[in-house]
Design a protein around this motif. Structure first.
Motif, PDB file in Angstrom:
ATOM      1  N   ALA A  72       0.962  -1.167  -0.066  1.00 49.45           N
ATOM      2  CA  ALA A  72      -0.109  -0.018   0.013  1.00 49.45           C
ATOM      3  C   ALA A  72       1.027   1.400  -0.073  1.00 49.45           C
ATOM      4  O   ALA A  72       1.689   1.569   0.924  1.00 49.45           O
ATOM      5  CB  ALA A  72      -0.973   0.065   1.178  1.00 49.45           C
ATOM      6  N   VAL A  73       0.856   2.210  -1.165  1.00 52.67           N
ATOM      7  CA  VAL A  73       1.453   3.167  -1.082  1.00 52.67           C
ATOM      8  C   VAL A  73       0.535   4.408  -0.807  1.00 52.67           C
ATOM      9  O   VAL A  73      -0.360   4.658  -1.144  1.00 52.67           O
ATOM     10  CB  VAL A  73       2.119   3.484  -2.625  1.00 52.67           C
ATOM     11  CG1 VAL A  73       2.835   4.688  -2.558  1.00 52.67           C
ATOM     12  CG2 VAL A  73       3.004   2.464  -2.718  1.00 52.67           C
ATOM     13  N   ILE A  74       1.115   5.391  -0.048  1.00 56.76           N
ATOM     14  CA  ILE A  74       0.449   6.398   0.815  1.00 56.76           C
ATOM     15  C   ILE A  74       1.229   7.598   0.323  1.00 56.76           C
ATOM     16  O   ILE A  74       2.302   7.888   0.983  1.00 56.76           O
ATOM     17  CB  ILE A  74      -0.162   6.408   2.339  1.00 56.76           C
ATOM     18  CG1 ILE A  74      -0.633   5.071   2.217  1.00 56.76           C
ATOM     19  CG2 ILE A  74      -0.712   7.957   2.509  1.00 56.76           C
ATOM     20  CD1 ILE A  74      -1.222   4.868   3.729  1.00 56.76           C
ATOM     21  N   THR A 270      10.973   4.104  -4.105  1.00 61.64           N
ATOM     22  CA  THR A 270       9.645   3.063  -3.603  1.00 61.64           C
ATOM     23  C   THR A 270       9.733   1.851  -4.340  1.00 61.64           C
ATOM     24  O   THR A 270       9.378   0.923  -3.521  1.00 61.64           O
ATOM     25  CB  THR A 270       8.478   4.121  -4.164  1.00 61.64           C
ATOM     26  OG1 THR A 270       8.371   5.313  -3.362  1.00 61.64           O
ATOM     27  CG2 THR A 270       7.224   3.232  -3.444  1.00 61.64           C
ATOM     28  N   SER A 271       9.944   1.742  -5.663  1.00 60.00           N
ATOM     29  CA  SER A 271       9.675   0.564  -6.452  1.00 60.00           C
ATOM     30  C   SER A 271      10.798  -0.336  -6.013  1.00 60.00           C
ATOM     31  O   SER A 271      10.560  -1.721  -5.800  1.00 60.00           O
ATOM     32  CB  SER A 271       9.807   0.835  -7.760  1.00 60.00           C
ATOM     33  OG  SER A 271      10.916   1.626  -8.210  1.00 60.00           O
ATOM     34  N   ARG A 275      10.222  -4.010  -4.165  1.00 68.70           N
ATOM     35  CA  ARG A 275      10.908  -5.392  -4.642  1.00 68.70           C
ATOM     36  C   ARG A 275      11.672  -6.023  -3.659  1.00 68.70           C
ATOM     37  O   ARG A 275      11.593  -7.479  -3.298  1.00 68.70           O
ATOM     38  CB  ARG A 275      11.858  -5.010  -5.796  1.00 68.70           C
ATOM     39  CG  ARG A 275      11.007  -4.846  -7.082  1.00 68.70           C
ATOM     40  CD  ARG A 275      11.831  -4.782  -8.321  1.00 68.70           C
ATOM     41  NE  ARG A 275      13.137  -4.026  -8.273  1.00 68.70           N
ATOM     42  CZ  ARG A 275      12.703  -2.626  -8.838  1.00 68.70           C
ATOM     43  NH1 ARG A 275      11.565  -2.327  -9.510  1.00 68.70           N
ATOM     44  NH2 ARG A 275      13.760  -1.903  -8.621  1.00 68.70           N
ATOM     45  N   THR A 276      12.476  -5.235  -2.691  1.00 69.17           N
ATOM     46  CA  THR A 276      13.506  -5.713  -1.858  1.00 69.17           C
ATOM     47  C   THR A 276      12.623  -6.438  -0.552  1.00 69.17           C
ATOM     48  O   THR A 276      12.855  -7.550  -0.140  1.00 69.17           O
ATOM     49  CB  THR A 276      14.362  -4.715  -1.448  1.00 69.17           C
ATOM     50  OG1 THR A 276      14.951  -4.257  -2.413  1.00 69.17           O
ATOM     51  CG2 THR A 276      15.447  -5.022  -0.302  1.00 69.17           C
ATOM     52  N   GLU A 282       4.012  -5.334  -6.834  1.00 68.35           N
ATOM     53  CA  GLU A 282       2.561  -5.022  -7.010  1.00 68.35           C
ATOM     54  C   GLU A 282       2.352  -3.813  -5.904  1.00 68.35           C
ATOM     55  O   GLU A 282       2.536  -3.875  -4.889  1.00 68.35           O
ATOM     56  CB  GLU A 282       1.723  -6.268  -6.388  1.00 68.35           C
ATOM     57  CG  GLU A 282       1.892  -7.460  -7.371  1.00 68.35           C
ATOM     58  CD  GLU A 282       1.185  -7.014  -8.824  1.00 68.35           C
ATOM     59  OE1 GLU A 282       0.259  -6.334  -8.859  1.00 68.35           O
ATOM     60  OE2 GLU A 282       1.777  -7.565  -9.968  1.00 68.35           O
ATOM     61  N   MET A 283       1.992  -2.778  -6.416  1.00 66.38           N
ATOM     62  CA  MET A 283       1.668  -1.712  -5.433  1.00 66.38           C
ATOM     63  C   MET A 283       0.288  -1.018  -5.912  1.00 66.38           C
ATOM     64  O   MET A 283      -0.049  -1.013  -6.901  1.00 66.38           O
ATOM     65  CB  MET A 283       2.761  -0.613  -5.793  1.00 66.38           C
ATOM     66  CG  MET A 283       4.002  -0.683  -5.458  1.00 66.38           C
ATOM     67  SD  MET A 283       5.097   0.523  -5.612  1.00 66.38           S
ATOM     68  CE  MET A 283       5.414   0.586  -7.350  1.00 66.38           C
TER      69      MET A 283
END
Length: 313
Positions: A72-74, A270-271, A275-276, A282-283
């Protein structure tokens, strides 16, 4: 009497041809006007559809994935204040939605903000801590260009903080500013008339002389707020901080310097972080979005205003 009411008609072919040309010319002008009217209407329609398409594309870029699980990205963008995009209400709403979603693997706060209200920042900080007690969900903060003051206050509530090596991080301090106009008023012969009930009710009035006692009082208020900020940063970062006398002075550092000082935990986007940490790309963006039509009309109004300004200037 009859002669006065008599209508004179063209007496030759030349006059008839001249009238015919005038009538045909008027008809051509009307056709051209209609064509231009249709053109401008179509152009406006295309413009509105183009904006809607761009908004749709933005939404596609914001919401990616949506599979069985995702991060979840905010967004924390711009000044942190009530009635702004980065208000506590908006951020907290997104946080609660993310924590209630069983498919969410973790939360990433994507920060690009100079800070703002310590109250709004404090609300978000406290809510992150509260939500983490309700569910074991990792919370990360990623600072883009800027994560300063109240924005870093929020980031300090995350489990880990990341930034780019050139990001600006820190500014752990409090500021209260204003202006004094007393000398200018004296120069122009302006008299200030201020009526209050309460000895210090007008102590922040820029048109009154500064009172040393009131200045000392206001400085003490800022100091208390600063200490609250420092305490929350220390609680959030713990022994990862490598404290120096300048750390809480209000200075700001690059991401590379912030890493050495323990203000952040690593360098990442962010990406790359998703991944890490989650072994996934998936975001889903949980940031509250404006109503599409509101955005269209706002952009349309801004563009029209800019066009008018260009013509006028």
């Amino acid at each position: 009497m009859d002669n006065q009411n008599q209508v004179d008609y063209p007496s030759s072919n030349k006059e008839w041809k001249l009238i015919e040309k005038v009538v045909i010319g008027l008809q051509d002008e009307q056709r051209k006007s209609r064509r231009w009217g249709i053109f401008f209407k179509l152009a406006t329609l295309v413009y509105v559809l183009f904006i809607a398409l761009m908004i749709g594309k933005s939404a596609d870029e914001v919401v990616r994935g949506g599979g069985d699980s995702y991060a979840a990205v905010i967004e924390v963008n711009g000044v942190i204040a009530a009635a702004q995009d980065a208000s506590a209400d908006n951020i907290i709403t997104a946080l609660r939605d993310a924590f209630e979603d069983d498919k969410v693997l973790g939360v990433v706060l994507r920060i690009n903000s100079p800070g703002g209200s310590p109250v709004q920042s404090g609300y978000v900080y406290d809510e992150i801590k509260r939500l983490k007690e309700t569910r074991e969900l990792p919370v990360y903060a990623v600072i883009a260009d800027l994560g300063a003051s109240g924005a870093y206050y929020i980031a300090a509530a995350a489990d880990e903080i990341y930034a780019d090596k050139a990001s600006l991080v820190g500014s752990i301090g409090v500021v209260g500013s204003g202006f004094g106009f007393t000398e200018a008023m004296d120069k122009f012969g302006i008299e200030r008339r201020l009526y209050t009930s309460g000895e210090h009710k007008g102590f922040l009035d820029p048109f009154s002389p500064e009172n040393p006692e009131e200045k000392k009082f206001w400085q003490s208020v800022l100091k208390v707020t600063h200490n609250q900020f420092i305490d929350q940063v220390k609680k959030g970062r713990g022994d990862r901080l490598k404290e120096t006398p300048e750390m809480f002075s209000g200075l700001i550092w690059s991401g590379e310097q912030a890493l050495e000082m323990g203000l952040i935990d690593g360098l990442s986007s962010t990406s790359a972080l998703v991944r890490t940490k989650f072994d996934s790309e998936e975001m889903v963006n949980f940031t509250p979005q404006k109503d599409p039509w509101e955005s269209i009309m706002q952009k349309l109004g801004t563009s029209i205003g800019a066009g008018i300004a260009t013509v006028v200037t």
